[in-house]
Write a protein that holds these residues in place. Structure first.
Motif, PDB file in Angstrom:
ATOM      1  N   ALA A  64      11.775 -46.822  53.207  1.00 18.23           N
ATOM      2  CA  ALA A  64      11.386 -45.513  52.694  1.00 18.23           C
ATOM      3  C   ALA A  64      11.383 -44.486  53.812  1.00 18.23           C
ATOM      4  N   GLY A  65      10.904 -44.876  54.978  1.00 15.16           N
ATOM      5  CA  GLY A  65      10.907 -43.957  56.122  1.00 15.16           C
ATOM      6  C   GLY A  65      12.310 -43.573  56.542  1.00 15.16           C
ATOM      7  N   ALA A  66      13.222 -44.546  56.551  1.00  8.99           N
ATOM      8  CA  ALA A  66      14.599 -44.252  56.933  1.00  8.99           C
ATOM      9  C   ALA A  66      15.252 -43.307  55.945  1.00  8.99           C
ATOM     10  N   VAL A  67      14.945 -43.487  54.670  1.00  9.98           N
ATOM     11  CA  VAL A  67      15.515 -42.623  53.643  1.00  9.98           C
ATOM     12  C   VAL A  67      15.006 -41.202  53.816  1.00  9.98           C
ATOM     13  N   HIS A  68      13.738 -41.036  54.195  1.00  6.52           N
ATOM     14  CA  HIS A  68      13.149 -39.714  54.319  1.00  6.52           C
ATOM     15  C   HIS A  68      13.238 -39.171  55.742  1.00  6.52           C
ATOM     16  N   GLY A  69      14.038 -39.774  56.613  1.00  3.83           N
ATOM     17  CA  GLY A  69      14.205 -39.272  57.969  1.00  3.83           C
ATOM     18  C   GLY A  69      13.015 -39.546  58.863  1.00  3.83           C
ATOM     19  N   ARG A  70      12.384 -40.693  58.700  1.00  2.00           N
ATOM     20  CA  ARG A  70      11.224 -41.056  59.504  1.00  2.00           C
ATOM     21  C   ARG A  70      11.468 -42.405  60.159  1.00  2.00           C
ATOM     22  N   ASP A 123       9.738 -45.891  61.880  1.00  2.00           N
ATOM     23  CA  ASP A 123       8.551 -46.721  61.661  1.00  2.00           C
ATOM     24  C   ASP A 123       7.707 -46.677  62.932  1.00  2.00           C
ATOM     25  N   LEU A 124       6.821 -45.689  63.006  1.00  2.00           N
ATOM     26  CA  LEU A 124       6.017 -45.486  64.215  1.00  2.00           C
ATOM     27  C   LEU A 124       5.039 -46.625  64.463  1.00  2.00           C
ATOM     28  N   SER A 125       4.774 -47.445  63.450  1.00  2.00           N
ATOM     29  CA  SER A 125       3.858 -48.571  63.653  1.00  2.00           C
ATOM     30  C   SER A 125       4.504 -49.656  64.521  1.00  2.00           C
ATOM     31  N   ARG A 126       5.789 -49.522  64.824  1.00  5.30           N
ATOM     32  CA  ARG A 126       6.435 -50.470  65.743  1.00  5.30           C
ATOM     33  C   ARG A 126       6.000 -50.231  67.183  1.00  5.30           C
ATOM     34  N   ILE A 127       5.408 -49.075  67.454  1.00  9.25           N
ATOM     35  CA  ILE A 127       4.874 -48.806  68.790  1.00  9.25           C
ATOM     36  C   ILE A 127       3.590 -49.616  68.923  1.00  9.25           C
ATOM     37  N   SER A 128       3.506 -50.402  69.974  1.00  4.17           N
ATOM     38  CA  SER A 128       2.329 -51.234  70.185  1.00  4.17           C
ATOM     39  C   SER A 128       1.104 -50.341  70.331  1.00  4.17           C
ATOM     40  N   ASN A 144       2.210 -38.995  60.796  1.00  7.34           N
ATOM     41  CA  ASN A 144       3.117 -38.326  59.865  1.00  7.34           C
ATOM     42  C   ASN A 144       2.493 -37.041  59.322  1.00  7.34           C
ATOM     43  N   GLU A 145       1.190 -37.101  58.990  1.00  2.90           N
ATOM     44  CA  GLU A 145       0.498 -35.918  58.486  1.00  2.90           C
ATOM     45  C   GLU A 145       0.434 -34.818  59.539  1.00  2.90           C
ATOM     46  N   ALA A 146       0.391 -35.222  60.821  1.00  3.87           N
ATOM     47  CA  ALA A 146       0.358 -34.252  61.913  1.00  3.87           C
ATOM     48  C   ALA A 146       1.761 -33.721  62.236  1.00  3.87           C
ATOM     49  N   GLY A 147       2.793 -34.257  61.575  1.00 12.91           N
ATOM     50  CA  GLY A 147       4.152 -33.754  61.783  1.00 12.91           C
ATOM     51  C   GLY A 147       5.010 -34.613  62.689  1.00 12.91           C
ATOM     52  N   TYR A 148       4.512 -35.771  63.089  1.00 11.60           N
ATOM     53  CA  TYR A 148       5.283 -36.670  63.951  1.00 11.60           C
ATOM     54  C   TYR A 148       5.919 -37.753  63.083  1.00 11.60           C
ATOM     55  N   HIS A 149       7.265 -37.752  63.017  1.00 17.50           N
ATOM     56  CA  HIS A 149       7.986 -38.669  62.143  1.00 17.50           C
ATOM     57  C   HIS A 149       9.027 -39.510  62.893  1.00 17.50           C
ATOM     58  N   ARG A 150       9.396 -39.100  64.096  1.00 13.20           N
ATOM     59  CA  ARG A 150      10.483 -39.771  64.823  1.00 13.20           C
ATOM     60  C   ARG A 150       9.984 -40.243  66.191  1.00 13.20           C
ATOM     61  N   TYR A 151      10.657 -41.278  66.694  1.00 14.62           N
ATOM     62  CA  TYR A 151      10.315 -41.800  68.015  1.00 14.62           C
ATOM     63  C   TYR A 151      10.487 -40.716  69.080  1.00 14.62           C
ATOM     64  N   GLY A 152      11.528 -39.910  68.939  1.00 12.89           N
ATOM     65  CA  GLY A 152      11.802 -38.852  69.915  1.00 12.89           C
ATOM     66  C   GLY A 152      10.643 -37.874  70.043  1.00 12.89           C
ATOM     67  N   GLN A 153       9.952 -37.601  68.938  1.00 14.16           N
ATOM     68  CA  GLN A 153       8.807 -36.691  68.982  1.00 14.16           C
ATOM     69  C   GLN A 153       7.666 -37.298  69.795  1.00 14.16           C
ATOM     70  N   ILE A 154       7.455 -38.599  69.631  1.00  9.60           N
ATOM     71  CA  ILE A 154       6.392 -39.275  70.396  1.00  9.60           C
ATOM     72  C   ILE A 154       6.788 -39.342  71.873  1.00  9.60           C
ATOM     73  N   GLN A 168       7.399 -46.512  75.056  1.00 14.13           N
ATOM     74  CA  GLN A 168       7.738 -47.381  73.927  1.00 14.13           C
ATOM     75  C   GLN A 168       8.595 -46.637  72.912  1.00 14.13           C
ATOM     76  N   ALA A 169       8.194 -45.409  72.598  1.00 16.41           N
ATOM     77  CA  ALA A 169       8.953 -44.611  71.625  1.00 16.41           C
ATOM     78  C   ALA A 169      10.361 -44.334  72.138  1.00 16.41           C
ATOM     79  N   SER A 170      10.474 -44.071  73.411  1.00 19.27           N
ATOM     80  CA  SER A 170      11.787 -43.823  74.007  1.00 19.27           C
ATOM     81  C   SER A 170      12.676 -45.059  73.903  1.00 19.27           C
ATOM     82  N   GLU A 171      12.102 -46.225  74.196  1.00 20.62           N
ATOM     83  CA  GLU A 171      12.861 -47.472  74.109  1.00 20.62           C
ATOM     84  C   GLU A 171      13.256 -47.779  72.660  1.00 20.62           C
TER      85      GLU A 171
END
Length: 159
Positions: free
Chosen positions: A81-87, A89-94, A105-115, A145-148
């Motif tokens: 669902a995240g991939a379909v909506h351009g997001r 999976d930020l929960s993959r970050i330890s 997501n509510e704060a506007g962070y949807h992509r690893y690049g943003q983190i 982690q987000a960068s990797e």
């Protein structure tokens, strides 16, 4: 000879009218009985259509599970669902839970690049929003982690 007073006559008329109405409703030729039967038929057909749609959905799910070589695992639906909506999976970050991902997501962070691009002020704001101790994001190195992860590396590299 029998005589009736006005109350008895009124009561007799009320009983006759009620009996007449009940007779009309119960008769096979009555308008209300036909309407009730029509409504029952519509209801039965709606139930059959619903059951057919449910059965078709179950068959499609079984077909998709066979094609994917097994049932869908926990978290897969969220990732898809995240991939379909351009997001991502930020929960993959330890250190990021599913609930924290929703807050991100509510704060506007949807992509690893943003983190990965967070500055110190944004980190402090997010830590306050997520209820984390100050310095947690830097300590757990969410940016690296987000960068990797953005580069395609797996979560296993981070613990």
């Amino acid at each position: 000879m029998m005589s009736f007073n006005l109350n008895e006559v009124a009561l007799l008329l009320v009983v006759l009218v009620i009996g007449w109405l009940l007779g009309l409703m119960m008769s096979g030729r009555g308008k209300y009985r036909r309407l009730w039967q029509d409504e029952q038929a519509v209801h039965r057909s709606a139930i059959k259509e619903r059951d057919a749609r449910i059965e078709a959905s179950h068959a499609r799910i079984a077909e998709l599970e066979r094609q994917s070589a097994g049932p869908i695992g926990a978290g897969t639906a969220t990732a898809v669902a995240g991939a379909v909506h351009g997001r991502d999976d930020l929960s993959r970050i330890s250190g990021v839970s599913q609930a924290q991902e929703l807050s991100l997501n509510e704060a506007g962070y949807h992509r690893y690049g943003q983190i990965a691009a967070l500055n110190a002020e944004q980190e402090a704001t997010l830590e306050a929003r997520l209820g984390l101790k100050p310095g947690t994001i830097a300590h757990e190195d969410w940016r690296k982690q987000a960068s990797e992860l953005e580069k395609g590396h797996n979560r296993g590299l981070f613990g």
